[in-house]
Design an enzyme around this catalytic site. Sequence first.
Site, PDB file in Angstrom:
ATOM      1  N   LYS A   1      36.532  63.433  56.045  1.00  0.00           N
ATOM      2  CA  LYS A   1      35.700  63.985  55.634  1.00  0.00           C
ATOM      3  C   LYS A   1      35.331  63.027  54.585  1.00  0.00           C
ATOM      4  O   LYS A   1      35.586  62.860  53.517  1.00  0.00           O
ATOM      5  CB  LYS A   1      36.600  64.972  55.123  1.00  0.00           C
ATOM      6  CG  LYS A   1      35.184  65.959  54.480  1.00  0.00           C
ATOM      7  CD  LYS A   1      36.573  66.711  53.043  1.00  0.00           C
ATOM      8  CE  LYS A   1      36.224  65.554  51.334  1.00  0.00           C
ATOM      9  NZ  LYS A   1      34.118  65.873  51.192  1.00  0.00           N
TER      10      LYS A   1
ATOM     11  N   GLU B   1      44.707  55.340  48.142  1.00  0.00           N
ATOM     12  CA  GLU B   1      43.963  54.423  47.354  1.00  0.00           C
ATOM     13  C   GLU B   1      42.972  54.699  46.107  1.00  0.00           C
ATOM     14  O   GLU B   1      42.317  55.482  46.398  1.00  0.00           O
ATOM     15  CB  GLU B   1      42.823  53.795  47.990  1.00  0.00           C
ATOM     16  CG  GLU B   1      43.737  52.422  49.339  1.00  0.00           C
ATOM     17  CD  GLU B   1      43.932  51.759  49.375  1.00  0.00           C
ATOM     18  OE1 GLU B   1      44.445  51.203  48.182  1.00  0.00           O
ATOM     19  OE2 GLU B   1      45.107  50.611  50.100  1.00  0.00           O
TER      20      GLU B   1
ATOM     21  N   CYS C   1      36.412  50.787  42.144  1.00  0.00           N
ATOM     22  CA  CYS C   1      38.013  51.250  41.715  1.00  0.00           C
ATOM     23  C   CYS C   1      38.866  49.393  41.330  1.00  0.00           C
ATOM     24  O   CYS C   1      39.578  49.669  40.707  1.00  0.00           O
ATOM     25  CB  CYS C   1      38.523  51.432  42.700  1.00  0.00           C
ATOM     26  SG  CYS C   1      38.386  50.664  44.592  1.00  0.00           S
TER      27      CYS C   1
ATOM     28  N   GLU D   1      39.916  55.244  33.196  1.00  0.00           N
ATOM     29  CA  GLU D   1      39.067  54.481  34.600  1.00  0.00           C
ATOM     30  C   GLU D   1      37.356  55.349  33.928  1.00  0.00           C
ATOM     31  O   GLU D   1      37.773  56.401  34.313  1.00  0.00           O
ATOM     32  CB  GLU D   1      39.275  55.228  36.120  1.00  0.00           C
ATOM     33  CG  GLU D   1      38.695  53.975  37.233  1.00  0.00           C
ATOM     34  CD  GLU D   1      38.935  54.629  37.923  1.00  0.00           C
ATOM     35  OE1 GLU D   1      39.463  55.615  38.703  1.00  0.00           O
ATOM     36  OE2 GLU D   1      38.427  53.252  39.317  1.00  0.00           O
TER      37      GLU D   1
HETATM   38  P1  NDP Z   1      37.175  62.441  43.849  1.00  0.00           P
HETATM   39  O1  NDP Z   1      39.120  62.169  43.965  1.00  0.00           O
HETATM   40  O2  NDP Z   1      36.575  63.273  43.208  1.00  0.00           O
HETATM   41  O3  NDP Z   1      36.782  62.535  45.470  1.00  0.00           O
HETATM   42  C1  NDP Z   1      37.178  61.489  46.612  1.00  0.00           C
HETATM   43  C2  NDP Z   1      36.892  62.699  48.300  1.00  0.00           C
HETATM   44  O4  NDP Z   1      38.020  63.389  48.029  1.00  0.00           O
HETATM   45  C3  NDP Z   1      35.848  63.008  48.103  1.00  0.00           C
HETATM   46  O5  NDP Z   1      35.537  62.889  49.676  1.00  0.00           O
HETATM   47  C4  NDP Z   1      36.275  64.389  47.883  1.00  0.00           C
HETATM   48  O6  NDP Z   1      35.313  65.579  48.475  1.00  0.00           O
HETATM   49  C5  NDP Z   1      36.913  64.713  48.399  1.00  0.00           C
HETATM   50  N1  NDP Z   1      38.310  65.735  47.448  1.00  0.00           N
HETATM   51  C6  NDP Z   1      38.224  66.261  46.594  1.00  0.00           C
HETATM   52  N2  NDP Z   1      38.664  67.021  45.935  1.00  0.00           N
HETATM   53  C7  NDP Z   1      39.978  67.309  46.812  1.00  0.00           C
HETATM   54  C8  NDP Z   1      40.654  67.925  47.019  1.00  0.00           C
HETATM   55  N3  NDP Z   1      41.472  69.147  46.896  1.00  0.00           N
HETATM   56  N4  NDP Z   1      40.777  67.838  48.473  1.00  0.00           N
HETATM   57  C9  NDP Z   1      40.796  66.836  49.072  1.00  0.00           C
HETATM   58  N5  NDP Z   1      40.147  66.431  49.325  1.00  0.00           N
HETATM   59  C10 NDP Z   1      39.428  66.626  47.937  1.00  0.00           C
HETATM   60  O7  NDP Z   1      36.934  61.045  43.967  1.00  0.00           O
HETATM   61  P2  NDP Z   1      35.213  60.184  43.639  1.00  0.00           P
HETATM   62  O8  NDP Z   1      34.341  60.554  45.312  1.00  0.00           O
HETATM   63  O9  NDP Z   1      34.896  60.986  42.250  1.00  0.00           O
HETATM   64  O10 NDP Z   1      35.493  59.293  43.949  1.00  0.00           O
HETATM   65  C11 NDP Z   1      35.931  58.387  43.372  1.00  0.00           C
HETATM   66  C12 NDP Z   1      37.073  57.322  43.188  1.00  0.00           C
HETATM   67  O11 NDP Z   1      37.931  56.758  44.004  1.00  0.00           O
HETATM   68  C13 NDP Z   1      37.702  56.770  41.916  1.00  0.00           C
HETATM   69  O12 NDP Z   1      38.424  57.046  40.764  1.00  0.00           O
HETATM   70  C14 NDP Z   1      37.710  54.996  42.322  1.00  0.00           C
HETATM   71  O13 NDP Z   1      38.742  54.330  41.526  1.00  0.00           O
HETATM   72  C15 NDP Z   1      38.496  55.326  43.603  1.00  0.00           C
HETATM   73  N6  NDP Z   1      38.713  54.669  44.967  1.00  0.00           N
HETATM   74  C16 NDP Z   1      39.142  53.995  45.164  1.00  0.00           C
HETATM   75  C17 NDP Z   1      39.312  53.216  45.657  1.00  0.00           C
HETATM   76  C18 NDP Z   1      40.591  52.167  45.884  1.00  0.00           C
HETATM   77  O14 NDP Z   1      40.810  51.503  47.120  1.00  0.00           O
HETATM   78  N7  NDP Z   1      41.705  52.120  45.361  1.00  0.00           N
HETATM   79  C19 NDP Z   1      37.908  52.638  46.874  1.00  0.00           C
HETATM   80  C20 NDP Z   1      37.160  53.456  46.215  1.00  0.00           C
HETATM   81  C21 NDP Z   1      37.483  53.688  44.961  1.00  0.00           C
HETATM   82  P3  NDP Z   1      34.404  66.012  47.647  1.00  0.00           P
HETATM   83  O15 NDP Z   1      33.347  64.419  47.420  1.00  0.00           O
HETATM   84  O16 NDP Z   1      33.427  67.114  48.653  1.00  0.00           O
HETATM   85  O17 NDP Z   1      34.243  66.748  46.171  1.00  0.00           O
END
Ligand code: NDP
Length: 487
Positions: free
Chosen positions: A177, A252, A286, A387
């Site tokens: 997803k 992650e 991140c 962050e």
């Molecule tokens: P989100 O947590 O908002 O979303 C990440 C994914 O999860 C998207 O596909 C989103 O779908 C989905 N999602 C959102 N809510 C839910 C839920 N309740 N249940 C299941 N899936 C859900 O993060 P962002 O997209 O805003 O990404 C940025 C974040 O990712 C930052 O905090 C960053 O640090 C972190 N990150 C961490 C990395 C690591 O390796 N540690 C690497 C890259 C990023 P939808 O888009 O449809 O809301």
Amino acid sequence: MEKMDKHELLIDGEWSAAESGETFTINNPTLTTPMAEAALAGDADVDRAVRAARRAFDEGPWPRMLAAERARCLFRLDALIEEHNEAIARIETLNVGKPIRDSRAEVGAGASCFEYYAGAATKFFGETIPVAGHGLDFTLREPIGVVVAIVPWNFPFPMACWKCAPALAAGNTVVLKPASLTPLSALYLGRLALEAGIPPGVFNVLTGPGSKAGTALVKHGGVDKISFTGETATGSQIMALAAADIKRISLELGGKSPNIVFADADVERAARASVLAVFGNAGQDCCARSRAFVEQSVYEEFVAAFIDETKKTVIGDPLDDATQIGPLVSMAQRASVCKYIELGQEEGATLAYGGDVMTNGELAAGSFLRPAVFTGATNRMRISREEIFGPVLNVIPFTDENQMIAEVNDSDYGLSGSIWTRDLDRALRTIRRVRSGVLSVNSNSSVFVEAPFGGYKKSGIGRELGMAGLANYTETKNVFIATGETS
Ligand code: NDP
């Protein structure tokens, strides 16, 4: 308006609309215009996808075929990704606002991930153990089952590959997803997976909102493991939901990584290298080294060299080969970062450079933001603790090494970081003391497909990449065969 591409869900080897017929719009952040539509998966589609993945795992050939055969399939996918690099990179750039040269490198890294795990599939095995019993004891590494991979919008293509390549290599089936803002490269990956001959149901792609489709996937009883990259708050919710069925999870999550510059370092080099380590991908990273701890005696020198180098970065149309920083992923993300820039000033830090929205010429339409440098920040300020996920650096001076290390570790996060020094003892001492999953010394490179990546504390659970990443997608079965000896 041009006719927009319409994308469907990939379930059981076929493309189909959502059962509800609903779709959503995907935007181009450079022009802030719609660029495509995708099917909006609902509960019925989630159920269809998980059932397909379940059948493919329980009855299909994928988990049962020779590891070498699975590997051949994944090598084909690696080659196809390379062949389509330019097309995928262009889509990623249009959809994320990422500079085209970064997109090309990231698509290449995604391909390498399939290459690495295709090779690893035949080199990952159990052990024989000299147990206190007469017989033979050995372990088998088996696939876990149906894996749900949920990825964010900042590195859509490589994050999908980091999860799907090892999961598939180990013999699992996958439902991917992507983030709703940036699903296009994941859909492209689905197309190439079919072309590579991955059997129906083994690799499925669902587009739709995380709050609904994502939650339904996490709760589904047919799923064995969730592999998630995204915000810490979302990871925490997923962990709580997964607990009901004791689903396996790897997370992650966010970061607030330190960039530690000691006075004996090559300060000029550190400053130059640090710019894209925090402002690359418009700071939506991140691993962004967003807290620079700089020894007082070289503080002014570092700040001056850093700002000088920042001024030289090329901000502009991400499709231009020269561009180093593009727009943020959306106007909403830019607005959120701008609030932090205001907050930093209210908290008493000095905005020494940038932080203004860019309204000149062709940049006016997009969500561009000039990178911001705060000096005089402290580690207690919210801009140092939360962050921001945008191009904002806080430079914090230090005089005492012990106190600096305490401040570095006084963070919810522990993902990444850099140490700049010419003193080997100091480097080794600092490496041991910083609580972080990934560190680099005299460099900002800390991500390699061959090496484990992941966070301490609220930055996550589990490791991706390397052989640790493959182990994350397996169960260990211990087997004892009695040989009938009595003494
Ligand atoms: P989100 O947590 O908002 O979303 C990440 C994914 O999860 C998207 O596909 C989103 O779908 C989905 N999602 C959102 N809510 C839910 C839920 N309740 N249940 C299941 N899936 C859900 O993060 P962002 O997209 O805003 O990404 C940025 C974040 O990712 C930052 O905090 C960053 O640090 C972190 N990150 C961490 C990395 C690591 O390796 N540690 C690497 C890259 C990023 P939808 O888009 O449809 O809301």
